[in-house]
Scaffold this active site. Structure first.
Site, PDB file in Angstrom:
ATOM      1  N   ASP A   1       0.902  -1.094  -0.131  1.00  0.00           N
ATOM      2  CA  ASP A   1       0.088   0.033  -0.272  1.00  0.00           C
ATOM      3  C   ASP A   1       0.962   1.110   0.180  1.00  0.00           C
ATOM      4  O   ASP A   1       1.607   1.508   1.097  1.00  0.00           O
ATOM      5  CB  ASP A   1      -0.845   0.072   1.337  1.00  0.00           C
ATOM      6  CG  ASP A   1      -1.873   1.183   1.191  1.00  0.00           C
ATOM      7  OD1 ASP A   1      -1.372   2.123   0.924  1.00  0.00           O
ATOM      8  OD2 ASP A   1      -3.026   1.123   1.504  1.00  0.00           O
ATOM      9  N   HIS A   2       1.243   2.054  -1.124  1.00  0.00           N
ATOM     10  CA  HIS A   2       2.336   2.736  -1.257  1.00  0.00           C
ATOM     11  C   HIS A   2       2.147   3.920  -0.283  1.00  0.00           C
ATOM     12  O   HIS A   2       3.129   4.780  -0.025  1.00  0.00           O
ATOM     13  CB  HIS A   2       2.269   3.173  -2.575  1.00  0.00           C
ATOM     14  CG  HIS A   2       1.298   4.076  -3.325  1.00  0.00           C
ATOM     15  ND1 HIS A   2       0.234   3.623  -3.841  1.00  0.00           N
ATOM     16  CD2 HIS A   2       1.063   5.433  -3.227  1.00  0.00           C
ATOM     17  CE1 HIS A   2      -0.621   4.652  -4.230  1.00  0.00           C
ATOM     18  NE2 HIS A   2      -0.137   5.657  -3.814  1.00  0.00           N
TER      19      HIS A   2
ATOM     20  N   HIS B   1      -6.090   2.351   1.299  1.00  0.00           N
ATOM     21  CA  HIS B   1      -5.428   3.607   1.590  1.00  0.00           C
ATOM     22  C   HIS B   1      -5.755   4.213   3.016  1.00  0.00           C
ATOM     23  O   HIS B   1      -4.985   4.413   3.978  1.00  0.00           O
ATOM     24  CB  HIS B   1      -5.285   4.612   0.762  1.00  0.00           C
ATOM     25  CG  HIS B   1      -4.817   3.946  -0.489  1.00  0.00           C
ATOM     26  ND1 HIS B   1      -3.508   3.063  -0.619  1.00  0.00           N
ATOM     27  CD2 HIS B   1      -5.002   4.123  -2.011  1.00  0.00           C
ATOM     28  CE1 HIS B   1      -3.376   2.684  -1.997  1.00  0.00           C
ATOM     29  NE2 HIS B   1      -4.298   3.329  -2.659  1.00  0.00           N
TER      30      HIS B   1
END
Ligand code: NAD
Length: 484
Positions: free
Chosen positions: A177-178, A240
């Site tokens: 999950d950047h 996110h």
């Protein structure tokens, strides 16, 4: 500032889907920046593997063009580019067949960390894992990296977890999950757990509410078909926003170590109450001038998928009972802006005149643009004229204190890929976390489907539907302005 590049072991990194959009825009440019920073050890290999017909030379041209297009004005020396290209290779591989696998296995070097980045659709995760095993590339030094979407509901997420678990242990699986790789998100943990100042106030006794906003100005951008099947809830909230909520709300882990941190995040997700349908506002953007509406963008005039969502959440635990969390995210909004705001309660009693007003502190963690942290504090307005109070931000952007190096922090993909090579899973989602997030999300979506709930239209360039503003107004609160 002293260089803080931590050397990593020699590795072979295979990017499945190496010719795809994500590889071109994010993964390959990020790897180049790490090369320039001196973090690629001698003997490292980066191997693009995809269905497209290409050889090493063509892949190198592809990567050079990607770097030119997506690395902006990042300065580099010609010798760095030459050096980087020399460690790039390409093998045509079919994830669903036998083509290329023997060649790929032969390319792997002995006694190396092996990382396989699955930058492909989730339907290929299982077949790739299986073939890595069949062709002898799955040993204890192997790590696999998977992209979102990790399923579209609890059942599909469980199925994906199972298909990976058939061939790899959980400690070998890195679910990206950047958002977790962003510098400020990690700074949030440093601020919370590295200072005495905030943690004693970090609870429902002192925090009035928390708001998390992830606003985008773009529409569905050619991803219409995928997006219309997902919507903002699946595409953004389940992953996110949920991860940000976890980091804000979790208890202090005993150590900054993968499972200690992830155990605490999981407890947050499990403490989430079911959401009252009246505490959710969904929207779809309208057309504006030349820009099409959501329904036109996804070419589905009957679509009831949301491109905007706002929700009010509650956590059932001692720390947060009574403090609402307001989350919102949407496309085609006024500005590209992501932030978390911790809004503290007003002082219990004001010693100043009524005109001085009542004030509150707000800690804002900005994720984009201009990553940084602000703390609004109340001070006396300078000059004569009595005790007038004003809120000013205490600048915690750090660049002045830390010098120019603070501006050159690696981007999320750089940090996360290097963490994979290092074998550090702290900033990656564990399988049970993902499943818990879906278990919370599923009934919400099922309820919309059952009721035939329709999103409300909102103007391009706005803050979403008016009802989203009302969601907070009725509680005597308001959203922070969406601005860049
Ligand atoms: P893409 O369609 O641009 O690229 C897909 C890649 O997979 C190509 O390299 C293609 O050759 C390869 N491929 C497809 N079928 C194959 C097969 N049978 N065998 C071998 N290779 C095969 O997709 P993308 O946008 O790069 O996305 C990849 C993954 O990352 C998807 O799961 C997507 O949801 C996710 N993702 C993408 C983005 C983004 O910005 N593009 C952002 C977040 C997550």
């Amino acid at each position: 500032m002293v260089s803080r590049i931590i050397p990593v072991e020699a590795f072979d990194l295979v990017v499945f889907g190496g010719t795809g959009d994500l590889a071109r825009r994010k993964i390959l440019p990020a790897l180049f920046r790490r090369y320039c920073a001196g973090q690629m050890p001698e003997g490292a290999q980066i191997i693009g593997a995809a269905r497209s017909e290409m050889d090493d030379a063509q892949f190198r041209v592809f990567v050079t063009e990607a770097i030119a297009e997506f690395n902006g004005d990042f300065p580099y020396k010609d010798e760095d580019m030459q050096g980087f290209l020399s460690i790039l290779f390409y093998i045509t591989v079919d994830a669903l067949g036998d083509r290329g696998w023997t060649e790929l296995a032969a390319k792997m070097q002995a006694d190396r960390v092996r990382a396989f980045y699955f930058s492909v659709g989730p339907s290929l995760f299982g077949p790739l894992a299986e073939r890595l095993h069949t062709y002898g590339m799955a040993d204890m030094n192997t790590r696999i990296v998977v992209e979102k979407p990790f399923g579209r509901d609890l059942e599909t997420a469980k199925e994906l977890n199972r298909s990976l678990a058939d061939h790899f242990d959980e400690h070998q699986v890195y679910r990206i999950d950047h958002y977790l790789g962003k510098e400020t998100v990690q700074n949030l943990m440093a601020i919370r757990f590295g200072n005495m100042l905030f943690e004693p106030l970090w609870n429902s006794q002192y925090v009035d509410h928390i708001q998390i906003t992830v606003a985008e100005t773009v529409g569905v951008q050619g991803r219409g078909e995928y997006y219309d099947r997902a919507g903002a809830m699946r595409d953004m909230v389940q992953n996110h926003l949920m991860q940000l909520l976890c980091l804000i709300a979790m208890e202090p882990p005993s150590r900054f170590e993968p499972d200690a941190v992830r155990d605490e995040k999981l407890k947050v997700i499990r403490a989430l109450d079911p959401v009252d349908p009246g505490d959710i506002v969904r929207g779809q953007y309208r057309a504006e001038g030349e820009r099409q509406s959501y329904l036109e963008d996804v070419e589905n005039p009957q679509s009831t998928t949301e491109s905007f969502i706002a929700l009010k959440l509650h956590l059932s635990n001692w720390r947060w009972a009574g403090t609402p969390f307001y989350l919102r995210t949407g496309k085609r909004m006024r500005a590209r802006s992501s932030e978390i705001a911790v809004v503290f309660k007003e002082t219990p009693h004001s010693i100043f005149d009524e005109e001085a007003g009542r004030h509150r502190n707000i800690l804002t963690i900005r994720l984009q643009p201009n990553e940084g942290i602000d703390l609004d504090v109340t001070i006396k307005e300078p000059g004569p004229g009595g005790m007038r109070l004003v809120d000013v931000p205490l600048d915690m952007t750090f660049t002045e204190a830390l010098g120019p190096d603070a501006e050159q922090v690696p981007d999320a993909y750089e940090r996360l890929i290097m963490d994979v090579v290092r074998g550090n899973q702290t900033l990656f989602m564990r399988g049970d976390e993902v499943e818990a997030a879906w278990a919370w999300t599923d009934p919400i979506i099922a309820d919309w489907e059952e009721r035939g709930d329709k999103p409300l239209p909102y103007d391009t360039g706005s803050s979403g539907p008016v009802d989203a503003l009302a969601l907070m107004h009725r509680d005597g609160r308001r959203w922070r302005e969406v601005r860049s």
